[in-house]
Design an enzyme around this catalytic site. Sequence first.
Site, PDB file in Angstrom:
ATOM      1  N   ASP A  26      36.275  35.196  42.546  1.00  0.00           N
ATOM      2  CA  ASP A  26      36.973  35.261  41.267  1.00  0.00           C
ATOM      3  C   ASP A  26      35.947  35.664  40.207  1.00  0.00           C
ATOM      4  O   ASP A  26      34.762  35.817  40.495  1.00  0.00           O
ATOM      5  CB  ASP A  26      37.651  33.924  40.950  1.00  0.00           C
ATOM      6  CG  ASP A  26      36.649  32.798  40.723  1.00  0.00           C
ATOM      7  OD1 ASP A  26      35.428  33.054  40.740  1.00  0.00           O
ATOM      8  OD2 ASP A  26      37.093  31.657  40.542  1.00  0.00           O
TER       9      ASP A  26
ATOM     10  N   ASP B 285      45.235  32.459  47.832  1.00  0.00           N
ATOM     11  CA  ASP B 285      44.181  31.454  47.953  1.00  0.00           C
ATOM     12  C   ASP B 285      44.698  30.216  47.253  1.00  0.00           C
ATOM     13  O   ASP B 285      45.516  30.316  46.330  1.00  0.00           O
ATOM     14  CB  ASP B 285      42.884  31.894  47.258  1.00  0.00           C
ATOM     15  CG  ASP B 285      42.956  31.652  45.761  1.00  0.00           C
ATOM     16  OD1 ASP B 285      43.625  32.439  45.062  1.00  0.00           O
ATOM     17  OD2 ASP B 285      42.381  30.660  45.270  1.00  0.00           O
TER      18      ASP B 285
END
Lengths: 376, 376
Positions: free
Chosen positions: A92, A271
């Site tokens: 991320d 996720d």
Amino acid sequence: MHFDLKHTDSGSKARAGEIHTDHGVIETPIFMPVGTAGTVKGVHQHELKSEINADIILGNTYHLFLRPGLEVLEEAGGLHKFMNWDLPILTDSGGYQVYSLSGSRKIQEEGVKFQSHINGSYHFFTPERAIDIQRTIGADIIMAFDECTPYPCEYNYAKRSMHMTHRWLKRCFEQMERTTPKYGYEQVLFPIVQGSVYKDLRKESAETIASHNAFGNAIGGLSVGEPAEELYEMTDLVCAVLPTDKPRYLMGVGTPENLLECIAMGIDMFDCVMPSRNARHGMLFTSEGIINIKNLKWEKDFSPLDPNGTSAVDHLYSKAYLRHLIKSNENLGIQIATIHNLAFYLDLVKQARKHILADTFVSWKNQMIPKLNHRL
Amino acid sequence: MHFDLKHTDSGSKARAGEIHTDHGVIETPIFMPVGTAGTVKGVHQHELKSEINADIILGNTYHLFLRPGLEVLEEAGGLHKFMNWDLPILTDSGGYQVYSLSGSRKIQEEGVKFQSHINGSYHFFTPERAIDIQRTIGADIIMAFDECTPYPCEYNYAKRSMHMTHRWLKRCFEQMERTTPKYGYEQVLFPIVQGSVYKDLRKESAETIASHNAFGNAIGGLSVGEPAEELYEMTDLVCAVLPTDKPRYLMGVGTPENLLECIAMGIDMFDCVMPSRNARHGMLFTSEGIINIKNLKWEKDFSPLDPNGTSAVDHLYSKAYLRHLIKSNENLGIQIATIHNLAFYLDLVKQARKHILADTFVSWKNQMIPKLNHRL
């Protein structure tokens, strides 16, 4: 790197594909275990492969930036080498974690100033810096620096924030152009659709994101507390705008049911900390339903953890033994439960893929969901 | 069950033997990893076999009695089945843990009253009860109920306590006679030599213990804070009295150096929390010396954890990666360090055995000890 769309289910928008990376092929739909600080908590790397069948894992830029830090990661030759994981990694951008530090960050057009949760030191992330950091971490798939709005979020704030996210995205792509991978393998950038739970904003954002013609596209700002109906409505709306020939990643989602419903809408990648975090509290997703292993009813249940489970722990250990370990705060209990839950998630998406390829996805999904939600 | 003494080293009193149990053969000298509550903390049972090469593990009666409790253990068919460990197990008698609860226990001739550290409930252990409980847990080797005196210990207290331990021992053997194993395999009782650091008491206790002609004999009340010289002096003195054709177990010892020195005096069995507890704090015993992995010097050391290590973790993970995990309080760090340290201990005693059989033990020991104590 390239994405091959292999098949779209005849009864839904569910897709089976392959993402080819320099670290191997990811068969989609896929679930990515969260490896926050360069480790999926309590799980050995070889267990991720042999027990959980993970094709790709996720790392958190914010955590890795603070610890072990960029110098260590760069000297190691990137995160893959540092943690000895040779399959794909996604990171991320650091944004999401920074916003969770509500008290100790300040968002401006230039970027975000924040304080470390470890030692209180000050740091400044910009779109450019987020790209540079992710170049150093070296994930195969890296994410644009965005603002993830909370839920609920006032319309005007969501709109202003989304436009800033779009301006930041431009800066991210420009920084990608100015820089090159550090370790000899390709990295691709996924932009992120925002817009809270407002249809017009989501549509505008999806169109802007799609216009960048990126390798893949992500949907952010969901699974932040909104009702499931809004999660599904926004996901469906955005999937209709995003190109079909690129992978779609729904960030931070979700329960097993969420996964199947969103796969049906055309999502390829997920996720979520849920399987690993819930495992640490003794909550198991199993083939027969949800188990709270702390309940007294499992005290003398010496049957295997999950008779239909795909990982060795499902057959090596009994429910009574796992209950004892979790009740006694023993690490082995966390290890067993984490392997089980992640293996369950990976098996679920692999089964989904099989049924997409066989055009039996919808009937399978409808039969699975009551089981997945059943509390044992 | 039987003990075969295979060879005594020509240059010392070190011995190589085999303890045959219904759960397999234990090659001595042996180190027994401590599995307090039915788990060696952070280690899977299959890792104990494949990575650590443990021939036998230890369970703690006090902890198992409180959690999961005797009902669960009995219904499971004993501890082996409960935890799915099919090699030998030894249990302590519960005495040692009860005494560590200094404030909340009362020792009388009949037995010891104590309070649970978990919920404050009251319990009463007697020699007979300690045998009954260990029959239910079902270890292959069970221990007599004794009083482990603290260090320092006033002479008259040590003497009175030792005599009570001898009287308790008689009651333990009588209870063994009155009862039978519950799960179809043999159990043997080891009596325990006490006497603090007083030579006359240790000699008297060793003679009393030897007179029972038990399967094996243990030395307790050491490694409780006394200087190494006293540990060695008492161990040597007691070994001279205990029969040579029975295994000798030195309880709660010790450092790698302690192990080698006591093997040289004729000790065959050891247990200690040191390798696993120190691992949790980032202290590693390695082939080149002792490592405190938290030190800055390991921050960018990407070399394998222990290039000469016998377990896979030694080669899969780097010092820098383990340092990051331990500094970040990640469970995987504890798991890696624990497997490493226990594998190191087991490899050490296996090497010792090889050198005993080759009559090269003393020169090998003298060359090893400086390395073992060296701080890297």
